[in-house]
Design a protein around this motif. Structure first.
Motif, mmCIF file in Angstrom:
data_model
loop_
_atom_site.group_PDB
_atom_site.id
_atom_site.type_symbol
_atom_site.label_atom_id
_atom_site.label_comp_id
_atom_site.label_asym_id
_atom_site.label_seq_id
_atom_site.Cartn_x
_atom_site.Cartn_y
_atom_site.Cartn_z
ATOM 1 N N VAL A 71 27.220 30.914 17.334
ATOM 2 C CA VAL A 71 27.278 30.488 15.932
ATOM 3 C C VAL A 71 27.880 31.584 15.052
ATOM 4 C CG1 VAL A 71 25.871 29.872 13.928
ATOM 5 C CG2 VAL A 71 25.358 28.874 16.166
ATOM 6 N N ALA A 72 27.461 32.829 15.278
ATOM 7 C CA ALA A 72 28.013 33.942 14.492
ATOM 8 C C ALA A 72 29.506 34.102 14.750
ATOM 9 C CB ALA A 72 27.273 35.236 14.841
ATOM 10 N N ALA A 73 29.927 33.928 16.001
ATOM 11 C CA ALA A 73 31.355 34.025 16.315
ATOM 12 C C ALA A 73 32.133 32.883 15.683
ATOM 13 C CB ALA A 73 31.546 34.025 17.832
ATOM 14 N N ALA A 74 31.538 31.687 15.639
ATOM 15 C CA ALA A 74 32.222 30.547 15.045
ATOM 16 C C ALA A 74 32.383 30.697 13.529
ATOM 17 C CB ALA A 74 31.450 29.263 15.366
ATOM 18 N N ARG A 75 31.496 31.477 12.912
ATOM 19 C CA ARG A 75 31.586 31.686 11.455
ATOM 20 C C ARG A 75 32.665 32.693 11.069
ATOM 21 N NH1 ARG A 75 27.836 30.840 7.704
ATOM 22 N NH2 ARG A 75 27.793 33.022 7.068
ATOM 23 N N ARG A 76 33.217 33.381 12.052
ATOM 24 C CA ARG A 76 34.313 34.302 11.764
ATOM 25 C C ARG A 76 35.572 33.511 11.476
ATOM 26 N NH1 ARG A 76 33.086 39.120 10.242
ATOM 27 N NH2 ARG A 76 35.138 39.820 10.896
ATOM 28 N N ARG A 77 36.141 33.681 10.296
ATOM 29 C CA ARG A 77 37.278 32.862 9.891
ATOM 30 C C ARG A 77 38.594 33.334 10.490
ATOM 31 N NH1 ARG A 77 35.990 31.831 3.410
ATOM 32 N NH2 ARG A 77 33.983 30.760 3.738
ATOM 33 N N PRO A 79 40.930 35.045 13.482
ATOM 34 C CA PRO A 79 40.930 35.342 14.928
ATOM 35 C C PRO A 79 40.811 36.830 15.218
ATOM 36 C CG PRO A 79 42.673 33.771 14.361
ATOM 37 C CD PRO A 79 42.120 34.290 13.073
ATOM 38 N N LEU A 80 41.392 37.668 14.337
ATOM 39 C CA LEU A 80 41.292 39.111 14.536
ATOM 40 C C LEU A 80 39.860 39.594 14.400
ATOM 41 C CD1 LEU A 80 42.891 41.689 15.062
ATOM 42 C CD2 LEU A 80 43.170 41.949 12.580
ATOM 43 N N GLY A 81 39.136 39.047 13.437
ATOM 44 C CA GLY A 81 37.730 39.409 13.272
ATOM 45 C C GLY A 81 36.901 38.965 14.458
ATOM 46 N N LEU A 82 37.200 37.784 14.997
ATOM 47 C CA LEU A 82 36.493 37.302 16.183
ATOM 48 C C LEU A 82 36.781 38.191 17.385
ATOM 49 C CD1 LEU A 82 34.809 35.190 17.690
ATOM 50 C CD2 LEU A 82 36.891 33.823 17.930
ATOM 51 N N LEU A 83 38.042 38.571 17.546
ATOM 52 C CA LEU A 83 38.407 39.451 18.665
ATOM 53 C C LEU A 83 37.711 40.800 18.542
ATOM 54 C CD1 LEU A 83 40.174 39.962 21.159
ATOM 55 C CD2 LEU A 83 41.994 40.714 19.611
ATOM 56 N N HIS A 84 37.628 41.313 17.315
ATOM 57 C CA HIS A 84 36.942 42.589 17.087
ATOM 58 C C HIS A 84 35.463 42.481 17.442
ATOM 59 C CE1 HIS A 84 35.988 46.431 15.249
ATOM 60 N NE2 HIS A 84 35.099 45.853 14.471
ATOM 61 N N LEU A 85 34.836 41.367 17.058
ATOM 62 C CA LEU A 85 33.412 41.168 17.338
ATOM 63 C C LEU A 85 33.160 41.093 18.842
ATOM 64 C CD1 LEU A 85 30.656 40.546 15.868
ATOM 65 C CD2 LEU A 85 31.190 38.139 16.253
ATOM 66 N N VAL A 86 33.982 40.330 19.542
ATOM 67 C CA VAL A 86 33.801 40.163 20.987
ATOM 68 C C VAL A 86 34.065 41.473 21.727
ATOM 69 C CG1 VAL A 86 34.670 38.973 23.038
ATOM 70 C CG2 VAL A 86 34.305 37.699 20.918
ATOM 71 N N SER A 87 35.104 42.190 21.310
ATOM 72 C CA SER A 87 35.427 43.451 21.983
ATOM 73 C C SER A 87 34.315 44.480 21.811
ATOM 74 C CB SER A 87 36.754 44.012 21.454
ATOM 75 O OG SER A 87 36.659 44.293 20.063
ATOM 76 N N LEU A 88 33.721 44.534 20.617
ATOM 77 C CA LEU A 88 32.603 45.450 20.399
ATOM 78 C C LEU A 88 31.392 45.043 21.235
ATOM 79 C CD1 LEU A 88 32.606 46.209 16.566
ATOM 80 C CD2 LEU A 88 33.049 47.793 18.439
ATOM 81 N N GLY A 89 31.144 43.749 21.312
ATOM 82 C CA GLY A 89 30.022 43.287 22.127
ATOM 83 C C GLY A 89 30.197 43.630 23.595
ATOM 84 N N LEU A 90 31.407 43.454 24.117
ATOM 85 C CA LEU A 90 31.674 43.792 25.516
ATOM 86 C C LEU A 90 31.579 45.298 25.752
ATOM 87 C CD1 LEU A 90 34.674 41.394 26.244
ATOM 88 C CD2 LEU A 90 32.299 41.133 26.973
ATOM 89 N N ARG A 132 28.622 44.092 8.524
ATOM 90 C CA ARG A 132 27.910 42.863 8.154
ATOM 91 C C ARG A 132 26.664 42.686 9.020
ATOM 92 N NH1 ARG A 132 30.178 38.296 9.259
ATOM 93 N NH2 ARG A 132 29.229 37.075 7.586
ATOM 94 N N ALA A 133 25.565 42.285 8.378
ATOM 95 C CA ALA A 133 24.291 42.138 9.092
ATOM 96 C C ALA A 133 24.392 41.097 10.196
ATOM 97 C CB ALA A 133 23.190 41.751 8.101
ATOM 98 N N GLU A 134 25.016 39.969 9.898
ATOM 99 C CA GLU A 134 25.127 38.896 10.896
ATOM 100 C C GLU A 134 25.932 39.360 12.102
ATOM 101 O OE1 GLU A 134 26.528 34.196 11.008
ATOM 102 O OE2 GLU A 134 26.685 35.378 9.172
ATOM 103 N N ASP A 135 27.011 40.087 11.854
ATOM 104 C CA ASP A 135 27.836 40.584 12.960
ATOM 105 C C ASP A 135 27.105 41.665 13.756
ATOM 106 O OD1 ASP A 135 29.779 38.865 12.149
ATOM 107 O OD2 ASP A 135 30.987 40.363 11.100
ATOM 108 N N GLN A 136 26.344 42.499 13.073
ATOM 109 C CA GLN A 136 25.559 43.525 13.766
ATOM 110 C C GLN A 136 24.603 42.905 14.770
ATOM 111 O OE1 GLN A 136 23.365 46.147 11.254
ATOM 112 N NE2 GLN A 136 25.160 47.282 10.567
ATOM 113 N N LEU A 137 23.861 41.908 14.321
ATOM 114 C CA LEU A 137 22.890 41.265 15.205
ATOM 115 C C LEU A 137 23.588 40.523 16.342
ATOM 116 C CD1 LEU A 137 20.356 39.925 12.545
ATOM 117 C CD2 LEU A 137 20.194 41.982 13.943
ATOM 118 N N ALA A 138 24.752 39.940 16.061
ATOM 119 C CA ALA A 138 25.503 39.258 17.116
ATOM 120 C C ALA A 138 25.981 40.249 18.170
ATOM 121 C CB ALA A 138 26.687 38.503 16.514
#
Length: 209
Positions: A71-77, A79-90, A132-138
């Motif tokens: 859900v947090a990834a889907a709220r990223r508007r 694609p670059l922000g989504l890629l950044h979130l996924v790369s940090l998580g990995l 962002r708090a939501e991204d941190q928790l994700a």
């Protein structure tokens, strides 16, 4: 401390703070419905176990976290922000696995053989790298879920082990609380430093006049 006790305490504290008007400070711009849905799902499914196969049992808490990450990834508007979130998580998942593996190879690597040290390291990294708090928790959720899954795949687990068990829940709540506490403390300190620097600059200009 018995497994599950720490998460119970942190859930209670979080609910009290949210009810006291700390929602925006703790969770930023996360929607109220999303927050309520997360807690309802956690309390309803946290202790439910789903047997996927003879050797694979998953706790409901792990499923709730996985859905929250999606859900947090889907709220990223963007694609670059989504890629950044996924790369940090990995990246943090690999760090988490590495620290857990080192702790197993050398039991004295962490002080008092702490079970929460790897999660604390991930929380500190998330607080520094994500704002962002939501991204941190994700990111924290993704790191612990993927890191634990990788650790379980590499290391043989005892019969009856549950992915997302009470110890995992304790570690997630501890890491999430530490990440948000570090982030809020850092932002508050930065705001105080900026205010103090402006005040000093104004007084210095006044003395020059």
């Amino acid at each position: 401390m018995n497994p599950g006790f720490l998460s119970f305490i942190l859930i209670s504290i979080t609910l009290i703070l949210l009810a006291s008007g700390w929602r925006r400070t703790l969770l930023g711009d996360a929607p109220v419905r999303a927050i309520a849905g997360f807690f309802v799902a956690w309390l309803a499914m946290g202790q439910i176990r789903f047997r996927l196969s003879e050797h694979a049992t998953v706790a409901g808490a792990a499923i709730v976290l996985a859905v929250s990450v999606v859900v947090a990834a889907a709220r990223r508007r963007s694609p670059l922000g989504l890629l950044h979130l996924v790369s940090l998580g990995l990246f943090l998942a690999s760090v988490y696995y590495l620290l857990k593996h080192i702790g197993e190879l050398n039991p004295f690597f962490w002080p008092n053989r702490s079970w929460s040290a790897a999660g604390l390291a991930v929380a500190a990294a998330a607080a520094m790298l994500v704002r962002r708090a939501e991204d941190q928790l994700a990111v924290v959720s993704m790191a612990l879920l993927l890191g634990t899954f990788l650790y379980w795949r590499v290391h043989q687990q005892p019969a009856g082990a549950v992915f997302g068990n009470l110890r995992f829940q304790d570690e997630w709540w501890f890491a999430a609380a530490c990440a948000r506490t570090m982030s809020v403390a850092g932002e508050s300190s930065l705001a105080l430093a900026r205010g103090a620097s402006k005040t000093i600059a104004k007084r210095w200009r006044g003395l020059k006049k």
